[in-house]
Every structure is written in C-alpha cells, then in structure tokens.
Scaffold this motif. Structure first.
Motif, PDB file in Angstrom:
ATOM      1  N   MET A   1      38.601  34.671  38.002  1.00 11.55           N
ATOM      2  CA  MET A   1      38.035  36.000  37.989  1.00 11.55           C
ATOM      3  C   MET A   1      38.903  36.969  38.802  1.00 11.55           C
ATOM      4  O   MET A   1      38.979  38.137  38.466  1.00 11.55           O
ATOM      5  N   TYR A   2      39.526  36.448  39.858  1.00 10.79           N
ATOM      6  CA  TYR A   2      40.383  37.315  40.655  1.00 10.79           C
ATOM      7  C   TYR A   2      41.550  37.813  39.806  1.00 10.79           C
ATOM      8  O   TYR A   2      41.887  39.000  39.845  1.00 10.79           O
ATOM      9  N   GLN A   3      42.153  36.911  39.036  1.00 10.87           N
ATOM     10  CA  GLN A   3      43.278  37.324  38.187  1.00 10.87           C
ATOM     11  C   GLN A   3      42.830  38.310  37.119  1.00 10.87           C
ATOM     12  O   GLN A   3      43.557  39.228  36.772  1.00 10.87           O
ATOM     13  N   GLU A   4      41.620  38.121  36.632  1.00 13.97           N
ATOM     14  CA  GLU A   4      41.128  38.971  35.568  1.00 13.97           C
ATOM     15  C   GLU A   4      40.697  40.352  36.066  1.00 13.97           C
ATOM     16  O   GLU A   4      40.951  41.369  35.428  1.00 13.97           O
ATOM     17  N   TYR A   5      40.042  40.414  37.240  1.00 18.90           N
ATOM     18  CA  TYR A   5      39.454  41.667  37.700  1.00 18.90           C
ATOM     19  C   TYR A   5      40.039  42.205  39.007  1.00 18.90           C
ATOM     20  O   TYR A   5      39.681  43.307  39.427  1.00 18.90           O
TER      21      TYR A   5
ATOM     22  N   GLN B   1      41.697  45.708  38.790  1.00 19.59           N
ATOM     23  CA  GLN B   1      40.696  46.747  38.503  1.00 19.59           C
ATOM     24  C   GLN B   1      39.865  47.047  39.756  1.00 19.59           C
ATOM     25  O   GLN B   1      39.581  48.209  40.057  1.00 19.59           O
TER      26      GLN B   1
ATOM     27  N   LYS C   1      30.754  40.414  35.913  1.00 20.67           N
ATOM     28  CA  LYS C   1      31.756  41.452  36.176  1.00 20.67           C
ATOM     29  C   LYS C   1      31.089  42.670  36.816  1.00 20.67           C
ATOM     30  O   LYS C   1      31.566  43.189  37.825  1.00 20.67           O
TER      31      LYS C   1
END
Length: 160
Positions: A1-5, A8, A47
């Motif tokens: 999740m860190y890599q994804e968000y 942002q 998210k």
C-alpha cells in the motif's frame, strides 16, 4: 500500500503541513496505524481510510504547532524587554524552555488538562468526558494550572 499510495499521500500532506520532514513523519504514523488498526477496515474503503488518517494527523500537528506558537508569543509579549528582541531565536528557545519547565512543575492532573486544552485543542467537555471527571473539575484544573503558571513565570521574569 505504501508503494501504491505513498506518493499521493506525500503530495496531499505537503499541502496540509508544508514541511517535507514532517510529511514523512506523518506518513510513517499513518502506516503504523494501518498496521495496528487496518484489519478493522473494509478492503474497498482502505484507501479512503488511509487518506483520512493522514489528513487528520496533519491537521492535528498543525493545531499543536499553532497552539504552541500562540502560547510562546503571548509569553514573549509579557517578557519582552527593550534590550533583547523578541524575534531572536535564542530568546524564543529560552522562553519555550522556561514554559516547558514551569509546566513540568505542575501536578500531573493539571499538566494533563493543560496539554489536552492547549496542545490537543480539546474542549472542556471533551476533556471531562475523556478523563471521566465533571466539567467543573476540568475547568477548575485549567484555572489552577493557569494561575500557577502565571505565578511561576512572573517569578522567573523578576529573576531575569
């Protein structure tokens, strides 16, 4: 999740706090909370939960900074002298240290109410509810803390 968000979150928090180091700290706190409490969230809303936690952490820090700055500014006005500029960073640090020491000399009950009111920006009703005390007790503790701080800081000012 860190890599994804992560990126942002970083951009969103930059708009809230405007400090890269602080942004990174808040992101770490947010993901720590995700590890601790994330299992309680729905996968499809995770998210939004993550961004909400990060945003609230950013606002909370900003409120604490503002409250701390207001307190220091008020004390500097009271202790300012013509010989030393109140804008001097050393003077600001000395005042902050003096206030911190004065707060640490208060009883734990008074410290707790003072910190919750000033640094956490809680209402007296919230403080009373969280501490499971009557609202009058919360108000009285804040008043006692204020009286004792004024006396201690006035004494310190006379010594200077």
């Amino acid at each position: 999740m860190y890599q994804e968000y992560g990126e942002q979150l970083r951009r969103m928090l930059w708009g809230v706090v405007g400090d890269a180091n602080l942004v990174q700290d808040i992101i770490q706190t947010t993901f720590r909370k995700l590890v601790e409490m994330g299992h309680e969230t729905e996968a499809e809303t995770r998210k939004a939960w993550l961004f909400q936690v990060a945003y609230r952490e950013g606002l909370s820090h900003r409120r604490r900074q503002t409250a701390h700055k207001k307190l220091i500014d008020r004390l500097q006005e009271a202790q300012s002298t013509e010989a030393v500029s109140a804008e001097d960073p050393l003077v600001r640090q000395e005042v902050a240290d003096t206030v911190r020491e004065a707060i640490e000399e208060l009883s734990p009950d008074l410290q707790q109410v003072l910190r919750m009111r000033i640094y956490e920006d809680k209402t007296f009703a919230q403080i009373a509810e969280q501490l499971d005390i009557p609202i009058g007790t919360a108000l009285g503790r804040m008043r006692n803390a204020t009286i004792k701080l004024r006396a201690k800081l006035a004494w310190t000012q006379r010594d200077a």
